[in-house]
Design a protein around this motif. Structure first.
Motif, PDB file in Angstrom:
ATOM      1  N   LEU A   1      10.177  13.719   2.384  1.00  0.00           N
ATOM      2  CA  LEU A   1       9.259  12.944   1.552  1.00  0.00           C
ATOM      3  C   LEU A   1       7.811  13.393   1.733  1.00  0.00           C
ATOM      4  CD1 LEU A   1       9.380  10.587  -0.456  1.00  0.00           C
ATOM      5  CD2 LEU A   1       8.958   9.064   1.455  1.00  0.00           C
ATOM      6  N   LYS A   2       7.145  13.646   0.635  1.00  0.00           N
ATOM      7  CA  LYS A   2       5.721  13.992   0.647  1.00  0.00           C
ATOM      8  C   LYS A   2       4.946  12.848   0.010  1.00  0.00           C
ATOM      9  CE  LYS A   2       6.470  18.938   0.509  1.00  0.00           C
ATOM     10  NZ  LYS A   2       6.205  20.183  -0.203  1.00  0.00           N
ATOM     11  N   ASP A   3       3.670  12.726   0.407  1.00  0.00           N
ATOM     12  CA  ASP A   3       2.828  11.632  -0.074  1.00  0.00           C
ATOM     13  C   ASP A   3       1.807  12.098  -1.098  1.00  0.00           C
ATOM     14  OD1 ASP A   3       4.062   9.956   1.743  1.00  0.00           O
ATOM     15  OD2 ASP A   3       2.473  10.138   3.235  1.00  0.00           O
ATOM     16  N   VAL A   4       1.477  11.181  -1.997  1.00  0.00           N
ATOM     17  CA  VAL A   4       0.326  11.315  -2.875  1.00  0.00           C
ATOM     18  C   VAL A   4      -0.576  10.130  -2.549  1.00  0.00           C
ATOM     19  CG1 VAL A   4      -0.472  11.215  -5.267  1.00  0.00           C
ATOM     20  CG2 VAL A   4       1.608  12.467  -4.719  1.00  0.00           C
ATOM     21  N   VAL A   5      -1.833  10.395  -2.235  1.00  0.00           N
ATOM     22  CA  VAL A   5      -2.754   9.321  -1.852  1.00  0.00           C
ATOM     23  C   VAL A   5      -3.618   8.937  -3.052  1.00  0.00           C
ATOM     24  CG1 VAL A   5      -4.660   8.661  -0.350  1.00  0.00           C
ATOM     25  CG2 VAL A   5      -2.801  10.064   0.541  1.00  0.00           C
ATOM     26  N   VAL A   6      -3.511   7.688  -3.452  1.00  0.00           N
ATOM     27  CA  VAL A   6      -4.332   7.110  -4.518  1.00  0.00           C
ATOM     28  C   VAL A   6      -5.369   6.230  -3.837  1.00  0.00           C
ATOM     29  CG1 VAL A   6      -4.324   5.577  -6.534  1.00  0.00           C
ATOM     30  CG2 VAL A   6      -2.424   7.157  -6.163  1.00  0.00           C
ATOM     31  N   THR A   7      -6.652   6.477  -4.121  1.00  0.00           N
ATOM     32  CA  THR A   7      -7.704   5.687  -3.482  1.00  0.00           C
ATOM     33  C   THR A   7      -7.797   4.309  -4.132  1.00  0.00           C
ATOM     34  OG1 THR A   7      -9.417   6.545  -4.950  1.00  0.00           O
ATOM     35  CG2 THR A   7      -9.037   7.750  -2.887  1.00  0.00           C
ATOM     36  N   LEU A   8      -8.452   3.388  -3.435  1.00  0.00           N
ATOM     37  CA  LEU A   8      -8.585   2.026  -3.948  1.00  0.00           C
ATOM     38  C   LEU A   8      -9.367   1.985  -5.258  1.00  0.00           C
ATOM     39  CD1 LEU A   8      -9.172   0.294  -0.553  1.00  0.00           C
ATOM     40  CD2 LEU A   8      -7.275  -0.168  -2.078  1.00  0.00           C
ATOM     41  N   ASP A   9     -10.356   2.860  -5.436  1.00  0.00           N
ATOM     42  CA  ASP A   9     -11.094   2.865  -6.699  1.00  0.00           C
ATOM     43  C   ASP A   9     -10.230   3.429  -7.834  1.00  0.00           C
ATOM     44  OD1 ASP A   9     -11.353   5.292  -5.350  1.00  0.00           O
ATOM     45  OD2 ASP A   9     -13.344   5.720  -6.136  1.00  0.00           O
ATOM     46  N   GLU A  10      -9.340   4.383  -7.529  1.00  0.00           N
ATOM     47  CA  GLU A  10      -8.420   4.891  -8.549  1.00  0.00           C
ATOM     48  C   GLU A  10      -7.424   3.808  -8.950  1.00  0.00           C
ATOM     49  OE1 GLU A  10      -8.343   9.636  -7.462  1.00  0.00           O
ATOM     50  OE2 GLU A  10      -7.005   8.290  -6.367  1.00  0.00           O
TER      51      GLU A  10
ATOM     52  N   GLY B   1       9.022  13.107  -7.241  1.00  0.00           N
ATOM     53  CA  GLY B   1       9.705  12.278  -6.246  1.00  0.00           C
ATOM     54  C   GLY B   1       8.931  12.117  -4.956  1.00  0.00           C
ATOM     55  N   LYS B   2       7.624  11.910  -5.054  1.00  0.00           N
ATOM     56  CA  LYS B   2       6.775  11.722  -3.878  1.00  0.00           C
ATOM     57  C   LYS B   2       6.440  10.245  -3.719  1.00  0.00           C
ATOM     58  CE  LYS B   2       4.575  16.251  -4.282  1.00  0.00           C
ATOM     59  NZ  LYS B   2       3.295  16.967  -4.421  1.00  0.00           N
ATOM     60  N   SER B   3       6.069   9.858  -2.502  1.00  0.00           N
ATOM     61  CA  SER B   3       5.644   8.477  -2.281  1.00  0.00           C
ATOM     62  C   SER B   3       4.179   8.334  -2.689  1.00  0.00           C
ATOM     63  CB  SER B   3       5.832   8.067  -0.820  1.00  0.00           C
ATOM     64  OG  SER B   3       4.967   8.800   0.011  1.00  0.00           O
ATOM     65  N   ILE B   4       3.796   7.131  -3.088  1.00  0.00           N
ATOM     66  CA  ILE B   4       2.413   6.831  -3.464  1.00  0.00           C
ATOM     67  C   ILE B   4       1.843   5.926  -2.379  1.00  0.00           C
ATOM     68  CG2 ILE B   4       0.891   5.740  -5.152  1.00  0.00           C
ATOM     69  CD1 ILE B   4       3.086   6.265  -7.251  1.00  0.00           C
ATOM     70  N   CYS B   5       0.806   6.420  -1.695  1.00  0.00           N
ATOM     71  CA  CYS B   5       0.126   5.634  -0.674  1.00  0.00           C
ATOM     72  C   CYS B   5      -1.264   5.289  -1.178  1.00  0.00           C
ATOM     73  CB  CYS B   5       0.036   6.403   0.635  1.00  0.00           C
ATOM     74  SG  CYS B   5       1.661   6.688   1.362  1.00  0.00           S
ATOM     75  N   ILE B   6      -1.659   4.044  -1.036  1.00  0.00           N
ATOM     76  CA  ILE B   6      -2.959   3.577  -1.519  1.00  0.00           C
ATOM     77  C   ILE B   6      -3.861   3.364  -0.318  1.00  0.00           C
ATOM     78  CG2 ILE B   6      -4.154   1.783  -2.814  1.00  0.00           C
ATOM     79  CD1 ILE B   6      -1.305   1.245  -4.093  1.00  0.00           C
TER      80      ILE B   6
ATOM     81  N   THR C   1       0.795  -1.231   0.000  1.00  0.00           N
ATOM     82  CA  THR C   1       0.000   0.000   0.000  1.00  0.00           C
ATOM     83  C   THR C   1       0.827   1.281   0.000  1.00  0.00           C
ATOM     84  OG1 THR C   1      -0.196  -0.081   2.402  1.00  0.00           O
ATOM     85  CG2 THR C   1      -1.978  -1.094   1.105  1.00  0.00           C
ATOM     86  N   CYS C   2       2.142   1.174  -0.106  1.00  0.00           N
ATOM     87  CA  CYS C   2       2.951   2.385  -0.175  1.00  0.00           C
ATOM     88  C   CYS C   2       4.203   2.125  -1.010  1.00  0.00           C
ATOM     89  CB  CYS C   2       3.332   2.849   1.228  1.00  0.00           C
ATOM     90  SG  CYS C   2       3.861   4.560   1.269  1.00  0.00           S
ATOM     91  N   PHE C   3       4.513   3.069  -1.891  1.00  0.00           N
ATOM     92  CA  PHE C   3       5.694   3.008  -2.737  1.00  0.00           C
ATOM     93  C   PHE C   3       6.479   4.286  -2.500  1.00  0.00           C
ATOM     94  CE2 PHE C   3       2.434   0.479  -4.633  1.00  0.00           C
ATOM     95  CZ  PHE C   3       3.085  -0.667  -5.035  1.00  0.00           C
ATOM     96  N   LYS C   4       7.776   4.130  -2.199  1.00  0.00           N
ATOM     97  CA  LYS C   4       8.593   5.291  -1.871  1.00  0.00           C
ATOM     98  C   LYS C   4       9.761   5.390  -2.834  1.00  0.00           C
ATOM     99  CE  LYS C   4       7.216   5.151   2.866  1.00  0.00           C
ATOM    100  NZ  LYS C   4       7.515   5.295   4.250  1.00  0.00           N
ATOM    101  N   PRO C   5      10.080   6.619  -3.259  1.00  0.00           N
ATOM    102  CA  PRO C   5      11.217   6.787  -4.166  1.00  0.00           C
ATOM    103  C   PRO C   5      12.542   6.607  -3.423  1.00  0.00           C
ATOM    104  CG  PRO C   5      10.297   8.918  -3.594  1.00  0.00           C
ATOM    105  CD  PRO C   5       9.395   7.873  -2.991  1.00  0.00           C
ATOM    106  N   GLU C   6      13.502   6.093  -4.133  1.00  0.00           N
ATOM    107  CA  GLU C   6      14.820   5.901  -3.556  1.00  0.00           C
ATOM    108  C   GLU C   6      15.581   7.222  -3.613  1.00  0.00           C
ATOM    109  OE1 GLU C   6      18.621   3.327  -4.901  1.00  0.00           O
ATOM    110  OE2 GLU C   6      16.742   2.229  -4.771  1.00  0.00           O
ATOM    111  N   GLY C   7      16.360   7.500  -2.602  1.00  0.00           N
ATOM    112  CA  GLY C   7      17.216   8.680  -2.621  1.00  0.00           C
ATOM    113  C   GLY C   7      16.568   9.947  -2.089  1.00  0.00           C
ATOM    114  N   VAL C   8      15.363   9.862  -1.526  1.00  0.00           N
ATOM    115  CA  VAL C   8      14.715  11.031  -0.928  1.00  0.00           C
ATOM    116  C   VAL C   8      14.697  10.819   0.585  1.00  0.00           C
ATOM    117  CG1 VAL C   8      12.612  12.423  -0.814  1.00  0.00           C
ATOM    118  CG2 VAL C   8      13.271  11.360  -2.975  1.00  0.00           C
ATOM    119  N   ALA C   9      15.208  11.800   1.307  1.00  0.00           N
ATOM    120  CA  ALA C   9      15.251  11.690   2.768  1.00  0.00           C
ATOM    121  C   ALA C   9      13.833  11.610   3.326  1.00  0.00           C
ATOM    122  CB  ALA C   9      15.971  12.899   3.357  1.00  0.00           C
ATOM    123  N   PRO C  10      13.589  10.725   4.292  1.00  0.00           N
ATOM    124  CA  PRO C  10      12.247  10.599   4.860  1.00  0.00           C
ATOM    125  C   PRO C  10      11.683  11.914   5.391  1.00  0.00           C
ATOM    126  CG  PRO C  10      13.634   8.798   5.610  1.00  0.00           C
ATOM    127  CD  PRO C  10      14.517   9.745   4.862  1.00  0.00           C
ATOM    128  N   SER C  11      12.528  12.786   5.873  1.00  0.00           N
ATOM    129  CA  SER C  11      12.049  14.067   6.405  1.00  0.00           C
ATOM    130  C   SER C  11      11.544  14.995   5.297  1.00  0.00           C
ATOM    131  CB  SER C  11      13.162  14.758   7.199  1.00  0.00           C
ATOM    132  OG  SER C  11      14.268  15.028   6.351  1.00  0.00           O
TER     133      SER C  11
END
Length: 153
Positions: A34-43, A89-94, A22-32
């Motif tokens: 990192l911003k998220d993009v939320v993709v819903t289950l229907d998307e 370079g944002k993480s994708i959270c589902i 449920t989450c994909f994170k880019p490599e090489g971006v510091a966790p501090s």
């Protein structure tokens, strides 16, 4: 709580394949940073049906039990979010969405099964106890009755 959103209420969308991750994170971006993009289950389901499986919009919309136009809007939103995440370079959270889960093999419900929409854990339903009061032993999120419409946030 009263619905204050203008327009028609959001209809339940059928989702046939729940994500195992449920989450994909880019490599090489510091966790501090990192911003998220939320993709819903229907998307996510719209992306799966149109882009992975190659279904036409009308066919995919019928599977999700929504109009073709609504399917197109959901797919456009999902593609925009995924592109934003990749380019910036944002993480994708589902997570989230107004969905009902089923495996696509027939009717969308088995009244005797509670399911976690986040990790796909399944357990037998105990009569008299709502599934939503039970917690998934793997991820701690509330369970829902398989085949029932649920709004996840």
């Amino acid at each position: 709580m009263k619905n204050t959103r203008p327009g028609r209420p959001v209809q339940c969308r059928c989702v046939g394949d729940l994500p195992r991750v449920t989450c994909f994170k880019p490599e090489g971006v510091a966790p501090s940073r990192l911003k998220d993009v939320v993709v819903t289950l229907d998307e996510l389901e719209a992306l799966r049906l149109a882009d992975k499986l190659g279904h036409y919009h009308a066919e995919a919309a019928e599977f999700m039990k929504i109009s073709r136009q609504t399917f197109g809007r959901i797919l456009q939103s999902a593609r925009r979010k995924v592109a934003e995440a990749i380019v910036e370079g944002k993480s994708i959270c589902i997570e989230g969405g107004n969905i009902t889960a089923h495996d696509g093999s027939g009717p969308a419900s088995d009244p005797g099964v509670c399911v976690c929409l986040h990790c796909s854990y399944r357990s037998a339903h105990h009569s008299g106890t709502p599934c939503r009061t039970e917690r998934c032993p793997h991820c701690g999120r509330p369970l829902v009755r398989e085949g029932r419409c649920t709004s996840l946030r």
